[in-house]
Scaffold this motif. Structure first.
Motif, PDB file in Angstrom:
ATOM      1  N   TRP A  31      38.265  49.646  47.089  1.00  0.00           N
ATOM      2  CA  TRP A  31      38.566  49.064  48.277  1.00  0.00           C
ATOM      3  C   TRP A  31      39.607  50.295  49.079  1.00  0.00           C
ATOM      4  O   TRP A  31      40.692  50.430  48.510  1.00  0.00           O
ATOM      5  N   GLY A 180      39.023  40.398  47.559  1.00  0.00           N
ATOM      6  CA  GLY A 180      39.329  41.185  46.238  1.00  0.00           C
ATOM      7  C   GLY A 180      38.439  40.387  45.213  1.00  0.00           C
ATOM      8  O   GLY A 180      37.689  40.946  44.470  1.00  0.00           O
ATOM      9  N   PHE A 203      46.636  45.550  47.333  1.00  0.00           N
ATOM     10  CA  PHE A 203      45.291  45.273  47.086  1.00  0.00           C
ATOM     11  C   PHE A 203      44.058  46.346  47.039  1.00  0.00           C
ATOM     12  O   PHE A 203      42.972  46.351  46.374  1.00  0.00           O
TER      13      PHE A 203
END
Length: 251
Positions: A31, A180, A203
């Protein structure tokens, strides 16, 4: 082979260089948070990657030039959530979400892959608004509707420009948490443009810090979003500012 490979991406508007020879790659399970001050070129870079603005350089998805991919195949591979949405039609929430299946179905409102539509509505908390016109939604509800559309698309790569723009705190938390969760399935990756550095560190697995169209730092999020790097691009003591803000909540 990386899922996304961006090589010397450049965007120029007239005489102004907006993105300058930007290179990075994203692999399965990553990510990547793209951060930086206003005018850094973050959203422009994302627009170029999604073929939304002219650019020079190369953008490859699993080794294939994105420019040469057929639109339907590109839609199955890459999902895009823009920062702002304008709607001038009275479709219902469910109809807008169902458009995410267009690349797979025989018609715009085909009945294929119902589970993907239902799951997207459930994940974004929109089941009770499925019959409601999008013209009646708040900004946050509209953003969740278009996120649900992207999730129903079932792409391998999510490209998100400020995914929690206009959202209340509870939905910011929920949206980042569900992205997520979505990322836990093998064969997926996410790239997000973000302004909130706390969310980026909380995150993101990785981060790209930009300033004036250039890459300043790239790597693991905690290694990139350091006080020294942030002070350099923002021209202020970012860590001290953040500590001062959050200290107001200390008991």
């Amino acid at each position: 082979m990386p899922m996304l490979d961006v090589d010397r991406l450049s965007v120029r508007y007239g005489t102004k260089q907006i993105v300058d020879a930007l290179s990075f790659s994203v692999s399965e399970g990553q990510w990547l948070m793209i951060a930086g001050p206003n005018g850094a070129g973050k959203s422009t870079a994302l627009a170029a990657i999604t073929q939304g603005t002219p650019y020079t350089g190369r953008v490859l998805f699993e080794g294939q030039n994105v420019r040469s991919m057929k639109p339907a195949l590109r839609a199955r591979a890459i999902g895009v959530l823009a920062q702002n949405h304008f709607v001038g039609y009275g479709f219902t929430v469910e109809e807008v979400v169902r458009l995410g299946r267009f690349a797979y179905a025989g018609g715009v409102f085909g009945r294929s892959q119902e589970d993907d539509v239902e799951q997207a509505l459930t994940l974004t908390g929109l089941q009770d608004k499925r019959r409601q016109s999008v013209l009646t939604l708040s900004g946050g509800e509209l953003q969740r509707t278009f996120l649900a559309q992207v999730l129903a698309q079932d792409p391998k790569l999510l490209l998100l420009d400020e995914p929690t723009n206009h959202l209340d705190l509870i939905y910011q938390k929920q949206i980042f948490a569900l992205i997520g969760q979505w990322l836990q399935t093998p064969g997926r990756a996410v790239v997000s443009v973000v302004h909130d550095l706390s969310l980026a560190r909380a995150f993101g697995t990785d981060a790209l810090l930009m300033d004036s169209g250039r890459k300043i730092a790239l790597g693991r999020a905690n290694d990139v979003l350091t006080p020294a790097n942030l002070d350099r691009v923002y021209g202020m003591d970012v860590a001290a500012w953040m500590r001062g803000l959050y200290s107001q909540w200390a008991e």
